[in-house]
Design a protein around this motif. Structure first.
Motif, PDB file in Angstrom:
ATOM      1  N   LEU A 631       0.824  -1.131   0.006  1.00 37.48           N
ATOM      2  CA  LEU A 631      -0.033  -0.019   0.079  1.00 37.48           C
ATOM      3  C   LEU A 631       0.799   1.288  -0.048  1.00 37.48           C
ATOM      4  O   LEU A 631       1.959   1.158   0.712  1.00 37.48           O
ATOM      5  CB  LEU A 631      -0.777   0.033   1.267  1.00 37.48           C
ATOM      6  CG  LEU A 631      -1.833  -0.942   1.410  1.00 37.48           C
ATOM      7  CD1 LEU A 631      -2.425  -1.383   2.714  1.00 37.48           C
ATOM      8  CD2 LEU A 631      -3.224  -0.900   0.436  1.00 37.48           C
ATOM      9  N   GLY A 632       0.656   2.083  -0.846  1.00 39.22           N
ATOM     10  CA  GLY A 632       1.441   3.408  -1.107  1.00 39.22           C
ATOM     11  C   GLY A 632       1.554   4.142   0.190  1.00 39.22           C
ATOM     12  O   GLY A 632       0.636   4.344   0.903  1.00 39.22           O
ATOM     13  N   ARG A 633       2.744   4.436   0.586  1.00 38.26           N
ATOM     14  CA  ARG A 633       2.647   5.327   1.813  1.00 38.26           C
ATOM     15  C   ARG A 633       4.074   5.977   1.719  1.00 38.26           C
ATOM     16  O   ARG A 633       4.870   5.752   1.092  1.00 38.26           O
ATOM     17  CB  ARG A 633       2.400   4.769   3.138  1.00 38.26           C
ATOM     18  CG  ARG A 633       3.626   3.583   3.554  1.00 38.26           C
ATOM     19  CD  ARG A 633       3.300   3.126   5.002  1.00 38.26           C
ATOM     20  NE  ARG A 633       4.494   2.115   5.414  1.00 38.26           N
ATOM     21  CZ  ARG A 633       5.643   2.380   5.709  1.00 38.26           C
ATOM     22  NH1 ARG A 633       5.993   3.561   5.979  1.00 38.26           N
ATOM     23  NH2 ARG A 633       6.446   1.459   6.082  1.00 38.26           N
ATOM     24  N   THR A 634       3.956   7.125   2.773  1.00 38.95           N
ATOM     25  CA  THR A 634       5.463   7.841   2.843  1.00 38.95           C
ATOM     26  C   THR A 634       6.317   7.118   3.469  1.00 38.95           C
ATOM     27  O   THR A 634       5.852   6.283   4.379  1.00 38.95           O
ATOM     28  CB  THR A 634       5.234   9.327   3.361  1.00 38.95           C
ATOM     29  OG1 THR A 634       4.767   9.187   4.650  1.00 38.95           O
ATOM     30  CG2 THR A 634       4.575  10.102   2.625  1.00 38.95           C
ATOM     31  N   HIS A 635       7.594   7.200   3.443  1.00 36.93           N
ATOM     32  CA  HIS A 635       8.642   6.485   3.886  1.00 36.93           C
ATOM     33  C   HIS A 635       8.749   4.760   3.844  1.00 36.93           C
ATOM     34  O   HIS A 635       9.601   4.460   4.453  1.00 36.93           O
ATOM     35  CB  HIS A 635       8.593   6.668   5.480  1.00 36.93           C
ATOM     36  CG  HIS A 635       8.417   8.032   5.785  1.00 36.93           C
ATOM     37  ND1 HIS A 635       9.146   9.075   5.598  1.00 36.93           N
ATOM     38  CD2 HIS A 635       7.565   8.744   6.456  1.00 36.93           C
ATOM     39  CE1 HIS A 635       8.906  10.432   6.179  1.00 36.93           C
ATOM     40  NE2 HIS A 635       7.748  10.014   6.550  1.00 36.93           N
ATOM     41  N   LEU A 636       7.994   4.575   2.863  1.00 32.87           N
ATOM     42  CA  LEU A 636       7.770   3.022   2.538  1.00 32.87           C
ATOM     43  C   LEU A 636       9.366   2.725   1.808  1.00 32.87           C
ATOM     44  O   LEU A 636       9.792   1.777   2.364  1.00 32.87           O
ATOM     45  CB  LEU A 636       6.789   2.777   1.606  1.00 32.87           C
ATOM     46  CG  LEU A 636       6.871   1.182   0.998  1.00 32.87           C
ATOM     47  CD1 LEU A 636       6.656   0.334   2.372  1.00 32.87           C
ATOM     48  CD2 LEU A 636       5.730   0.815   0.109  1.00 32.87           C
TER      49      LEU A 636
END
Length: 704
Positions: A631-636
């Protein structure tokens, strides 16, 4: 006062009228000499408000407080005196409807008075019952006010009081408030609707004949029922005219069928649908699925043998009482302050909309935000219930029914369930399918929320795009607070292609992007320009060549030809102990593939001769390409490369595909010191928040 007592006794035959008489004497003496703008003695107002509540079946405590509701505000009577003479319960109700002084609060007095009343209503909904009756009587006598003041009061009534009456189920007060407000704010449309009603009244009402047919039908079916004609009020006629254009002779009222038991409602419905032609699209069952404001009834419509179309409401007498008077008929059904059931066996705690309102208003510290968000909250039409759970959260905190306003999204569900902890929500499943946080929820949806671990190295937060998806004030206020406390950092320059660094230096150069893409985290622009950092040597470089030199792969392969140059295929990146097959390519080089690779099947089908190969004993280091679906997210990217480095692997290249339906695909080509560590590496990558699968990469066959 005798009239009030008589009406009250009709609903509550055993009521003790002593407190009512004492309350009237105190109210009359304390208001003596005060006059209303209409010229009437002031005591006529609390008497009229009390009579309204008595007609709707309010119990004695509510009527006592109603008689006294203006004494603390407008006379020398103190709240302490009310509590001492009539008890703390009456004192609480009187205090709840007492306005805040403009001298102390200025322009904020009215909004903050409503905030005070709503907080008091959270413990006892009878506070708002008294306020609604108070506003109705004031609206009835509003004609003595200046036109501009009439408009101001009517707008607040329309935007705040009428929606509250709807939510508390007090239809009798709501309908008249709507008509009075409509007359002030839309006088021309009001006059037109009144003229249509007057014209209809000049002719015989065709619903009279329909009602007679229904009575005969139910009598023959041995169903005890009362059939009434319920005229539409002015605003209802106006709305129907806007919906249908020209109104027919049966459109100015509806049939109301009253029975004794719930089962009788369905018996009536069966007879109507059997003997007349039902309009299926008009059928609604609010008995099996009551509305959020306690309303229960069957709605249907049919055409009789003469083609007359009639709308019908079918309910028990108790349902009718609640439909008209709502919480007033039930006393205090929620009893939030006591945490138990209400006087009439109502649901414990407060209704969902009120619980949400009380929660978010505590965070709306400034008056302007509270007033604006209250208008938005009350403008929501209807309520849904979703069933929410989160992995890794105790059932008591993360599961169960979650009431939300109609139109709410997964963002709203997250903040309703977790409060400010929802800042770390990274995705959701709705009814088992991964979906965007912007997804609008429907009644009965099963929602599973994914949260970033508390131990995440760089905590995440919502993006500005979340505000576009938030429908509830609680979500909007929390998101705005976070954004105000975390202004976006300036974008750093990207590392050039070929930048060095990796392994233990994988964290170098990482930053928190605040881009404006459509990922679930709202910050997937970080993913889009992630190349060139975190030790990635050649950003967006594809490793789909025929192979990588053995020297780069740091792994041996043995073939029958001892002088052959051997390469590991980049399309499937075999590692020990994979089953492998080799093929000779130009220049005598042997390229080694996994047996399961698409290239093996393709070259075999074209007649290419495989070259026997095997792994050399003692071979350790290897290169492998892995795909992480998440799932796309920041800091991935940061979290994945940190895990990769912790497992002792080096990032050779990486590719981040643009998000699709809130999902992203990361492809990493990695150098491992020992092929035996590959399973542990894949398990560690799957443990990163938001990652739901990690697989060995295989190059897709080109389209033919």
């Amino acid at each position: 006062m005798e009239h009030v007592a008589k009406v009250h006794r009709a609903h509550h035959p055993g009521a003790d009228l002593g407190a009512l008489r004492r309350a009237y004497l105190l109210a009359e003496s304390s208001h003596r000499g005060q006059m209303r703008k209409s010229g009437d003695p002031y005591i006529t107002h609390p008497l009229a408000v009390t009579l309204l509540l008595a007609q709707l079946g309010a119990e004695t405590t509510t009527l006592t407080a109603s008689l006294l509701h203006d004494t603390v505000e407008d006379t020398d009577v103190t709240l302490e005196q009310v509590c001492k003479e009539f008890g703390d319960e009456v004192g609480y109700l009187v205090d709840g409807v007492t306005k805040l002084e403009k001298v102390d609060h200025g322009a904020a007095a009215e909004p903050e008075t409503f905030r005070k009343m709503l907080v008091a209503t959270g413990n006892d909904v009878r506070v708002m019952s008294i306020k609604l009756a108070d506003r109705l009587h004031n609206m009835r006598t509003l004609g003595v006010m200046r036109p501009e003041k009439q408009v101001r009061i009517a707008k607040v009534t329309r935007d705040v009081l009428i929606p509250l009456a709807e939510r508390l189920g007090v239809q009798a007060l709501k309908s008249e408030l709507e008509d009075l407000t409509f007359a002030i704010l839309h006088p021309e449309e009001h006059a037109l609707a009144r003229e249509l009603i007057a014209e209809h009244a000049r002719e015989p009402d065709p619903l009279t004949g329909v009602a007679t047919s229904v009575r005969r039908l139910l009598r023959e079916a041995d169903i005890a029922a009362q059939v009434l004609i319920r005229p539409r009020h002015t605003v209802s006629v106006h709305r129907l005219r806007l919906k249908r254009g020209e109104l027919g002779p049966c459109d100015f009222g509806r049939l109301l069928v009253l029975v004794e038991e719930d089962a009788d409602c369905y018996a009536v419905l069966g007879e109507l649908h059997t003997c007349f032609t039902p309009l299926v699209a008009e059928f609604k069952d609010f008995i099996a699925a009551p509305k959020f404001n306690l309303y229960r009834s069957l709605h249907t419509a049919f055409a009789d043998e003469e083609g007359r179309v009639a709308e019908v409401l079918v309910r028990t007498r108790q349902m009718h009482r609640v439909a008209e008077a709502g919480v007033i008929a039930l006393g205090n059904p929620h009893r939030a302050s006591q945490g138990g059931e209400g006087e009439s066996g109502g649901e414990p705690g407060g209704p969902g909309w009120l619980s949400r309102l009380l929660e978010w208003q505590s965070h709306a510290t400034d008056t302007e935000t509270f007033w604006a968000e209250l208008h938005d909250e009350l403008a929501q039409d209807g309520e849904i219930t979703v069933y929410c759970a989160s992995p890794g959260v105790a059932p008591a905190a993360g599961g169960g029914a979650l009431p939300l306003p109609a139109g709410a999204t997964c963002v709203d569900a997250a903040y309703a369930r977790f409060g400010e902890a929802a800042h770390s929500c990274i995705g959701a499943r709705v009814n088992g399918r991964l979906t965007a946080l912007s997804t609008v929820l429907r009644d009965g949806d099963a929602v599973q929320l994914f949260m970033e671990p508390a131990a995440a190295s760089v905590p995440s937060g919502p993006s500005p795009e979340w505000l576009e998806h938030a429908r509830t004030p609680a979500a909007r206020i929390a998101i705005r607070h976070w954004l105000a406390a975390h202004p976006p950092a300036p974008e750093p320059e990207l590392a050039p292609a070929g930048a060095t660094g990796g392994g233990e230096d994988a964290r170098a150069g990482l930053f928190a992007g605040t881009g404006s893409s459509t990922s679930v985290r709202g910050g997937a622009a970080e993913e889009a320009h992630a190349e060139g950092r975190a030790g990635v040597r050649t950003a967006r470089r594809r490793e789909w060549g025929e192979g990588a030199p053995v020297a780069e792969a740091a792994a041996s392969v043995v073939v029958e030809e001892p002088h052959a140059v051997v390469r590991l295929a980049g399309c499937c990146t075999p590692v020990p102990p994979d089953n492998v097959t080799g093929f000779a390519v130009r220049g005598g080089t042997v390229t080694v593939h996994r047996d399961s690779c698409h290239s093996v099947a393709r070259m075999t089908a074209t007649g290419r001769r495989p070259v026997p190969v095997r792994w050399e004993q003692g071979a350790s280091g290897c290169r492998v390409t892995l795909r992480a679906e998440a799932l796309g997210r920041t800091h991935l990217l940061a979290d994945l490369t940190e895990i990769i480095a912790a497992q002792g692997a080096t990032v050779v290249s990486a590719e981040v595909e643009p998000p699709r339906e809130q999902r992203v695909l990361h492809t990493y080509t990695l150098q491992l010191p020992d092929a035996a560590g590959l399973p542990a590496l894949m398990r560690a990558m799957r443990g990163v928040a938001g990652v739901y699968d990690v697989t060995r990469a295989a190059r897709p066959l080109p389209a033919r």
